[in-house]
Write an enzyme that holds these catalytic residues in place. Structure first.
Site, short mmCIF file in Angstrom:
data_model
loop_
_atom_site.label_atom_id
_atom_site.label_comp_id
_atom_site.label_asym_id
_atom_site.label_seq_id
_atom_site.Cartn_x
_atom_site.Cartn_y
_atom_site.Cartn_z
N GLY A 207 1.03 -1.54 0.52
CA GLY A 207 0.08 0.30 -0.46
C GLY A 207 0.83 0.96 0.04
O GLY A 207 2.33 0.90 -0.23
N ASN A 208 0.22 2.42 0.31
CA ASN A 208 0.92 3.57 0.42
C ASN A 208 0.81 4.65 1.05
O ASN A 208 -0.42 4.59 2.33
CB ASN A 208 1.57 4.40 -1.05
CG ASN A 208 -0.12 5.00 -1.49
OD1 ASN A 208 -1.06 5.35 -0.91
ND2 ASN A 208 -0.62 3.70 -3.03
N ARG A 209 0.86 5.21 1.92
CA ARG A 209 0.81 6.51 2.77
C ARG A 209 -0.43 7.45 2.23
O ARG A 209 -0.64 9.09 3.28
CB ARG A 209 1.73 7.35 3.32
CG ARG A 209 2.71 6.39 3.60
CD ARG A 209 4.30 7.33 4.79
NE ARG A 209 4.94 6.57 4.24
CZ ARG A 209 5.50 6.14 6.06
NH1 ARG A 209 4.95 5.92 6.69
NH2 ARG A 209 6.48 5.22 5.50
N SER A 210 -1.29 7.07 0.91
CA SER A 210 -2.12 8.42 0.97
C SER A 210 -3.30 8.70 1.83
O SER A 210 -3.99 7.58 1.70
CB SER A 210 -2.61 8.15 -0.71
OG SER A 210 -3.58 9.36 -1.01
N ALA A 274 -3.61 7.96 -5.18
CA ALA A 274 -1.79 7.90 -5.61
C ALA A 274 -2.10 6.06 -5.80
O ALA A 274 -2.39 4.92 -5.15
CB ALA A 274 -1.33 7.24 -4.20
#
Ligand code: CTP
Length: 399
Positions: A207-210, A274
């Site tokens: 995943g990512n931090r968005s 993102a």
């Protein structure tokens, strides 16, 4: 109660034409308004609260002495963008002109600083009575917009001025009056928000931090400006925005599917999500145990924005985002310009996320780059303000 679309309070006065507001409410919804109905007690003799609840899909407020703990006259006044009262009776107009607050509707009007629009409807004698004429003039001086009644047949045999106007005219006048804040009326805008996740197994993902805050702020601001917004949200914890169509997705493939279907029918795409560049090819539907997995095999995800920009019509506008870890200004702008042309977008917001201060934050700093090379410096502003700046540019580009 928390509404962040275009929120209109529809007051209903106690006149026989109250039933015509049943059609009006539908047309307001077609025009992108979330409508909360506030009927006066006497109007409930003509149209009941159940009808308003069913048509608006929302709680109906008519009694000053209900839900007192919510202080509804203040919260309704604050949470709405405008008040429309249709029909406005002679008595209601007189009470408003005197600044009275003897029921919920008049309390809300008195507590509201938002635009107020009246649709008077009554017999010609009452409309032309000097008392009503003076009351109307008083309200006009205070900034109320009065939508003049039509001429025609009344409830009895009499004919004259005082009929509830055609709904089309009410809609046109409401939109025209609120137009300064509604430059995106009639525009369909697709907005992606959040960060996609790619499954590794039944419990893990890449995943990512968005956080989705920027996309949600954009959706909220665009809806307020009259746009018909479709929000595609990937893995955010943010509350849904009433009045905005929202599709929830998890992976890049799922996001791509919705964008590909919706983009041809949209005037604009704002790609603030993102998107994970890769997905896992050796993913499992079960949970991997430590010894089962040594390597993750990855394959490229579709580049959503590049794919749709390749088939975009000249009337459509695409805005992209680029989060770079590049603190050197020249390099940051070069990266942004490179991405703008590689992705085929019309505008790109590029920012430096090297110090981790943007993800999840309410603030942002960056540069807005246009296709013609123009750069707008956007230093330390809220994501809400950035939304307005981006939508100003979008509005100009859509013409
Ligand atoms: N984007 C997209 N599809 C992808 C990846 C990104 O539509 N598979 C969009 C993003 O929503 C954003 C823009 O492209 O609007 C730029 O995203 P970014 O992650 O910076 O682009 P990448 O192509 O992934 O570039 P990089 O190689 O720097 O990761």
């Amino acid at each position: 109660m928390f509404v962040r679309g275009r929120h209109l309070l529809l007051g209903v006065g106690g006149g026989i034409s109250a039933y015509k507001s049943c059609d009006l409410i539908r047309r307001l919804q077609d025009n992108g308004f979330v409508v909360t109905v506030m009927p006066t007690k006497s109007s409930l003799n003509f149209v009941g609260a159940a009808t308003w609840a069913a048509l608006s899909g929302r709680k109906v407020y008519s009694d000053l002495w209900s839900d007192v703990e919510e202080v509804p006259h203040i919260s309704l006044a604050k949470d709405s963008d405008a008040i429309l009262i249709a029909p406005s009776t002679a008595d209601l107009i007189a009470r408003l002109a005197q600044g009275r607050a003897d029921d919920l509707l008049t309390n809300v009007v008195l507590a509201s600083t938002k635009p107020k629009i009246l649709v008077p409807a009554m017999h010609p004698e009452m409309w032309l009575n000097p008392a009503t004429v003076e009351n109307i003039q008083t309200l006009q001086k205070r900034g109320f917009l009065i939508i003049e009644p039509d001429h025609g047949r009344m409830t009895g045999d009499d004919v004259g001025i005082g009929r509830y106007p055609k709904v089309d005219r009410i809609i046109d006048e409401v939109n025209a009056h609120l137009i300064r804040n509604a430059d995106l009326i009639g525009k369909k805008i697709l907005i992606t928000a959040g960060g996609t996740r790619e499954a590794i197994d039944a419990v893990r993902f890449i995943g990512n931090r968005s956080s989705g805050k920027q996309g949600f702020a954009l959706a909220y601001a665009a809806a307020k400006r009259g746009a018909q917004v479709h929000l595609i949200a990937a893995n955010t914890d943010l509350p849904i925005i009433e009045g905005i169509t929202t599709t929830f997705v998890e992976s890049a493939d799922q996001m791509a599917d919705v964008v590909n279907i919706e983009f041809p029918f949209s005037d604009a795409l704002i790609m603030s999500a993102a998107v994970s560049d890769f997905k896992v090819t050796n993913r499992s539907d079960l949970k991997f145990h430590k010894n089962d997995l040594n390597t993750l095999d990855l394959e490229l995800n579709p580049d959503i924005v590049s794919n749709v920009s390749a088939s975009k019509k000249s009337t459509q506008v695409i805005i992209g985002f680029a989060a770079e870890t590049e603190s050197d200004l020249k390099n940051l702008l070069a990266a942004g310009k490179g991405k703008l042309s590689a992705k085929g977008v019309d505008l790109l917001y590029v920012n430096d996320v090297s110090h981790g201060q943007v993800f999840g934050s309410d603030e942002t700093s960056g540069f807005l780059i246009a296709r013609d090379g123009n750069v707008i410096d956007v230093p330390n502003i809220s994501k809400d303000t950035l939304s307005e700046i981006l939508l100003d540019q979008l509005s100009i580009a859509l013409g």
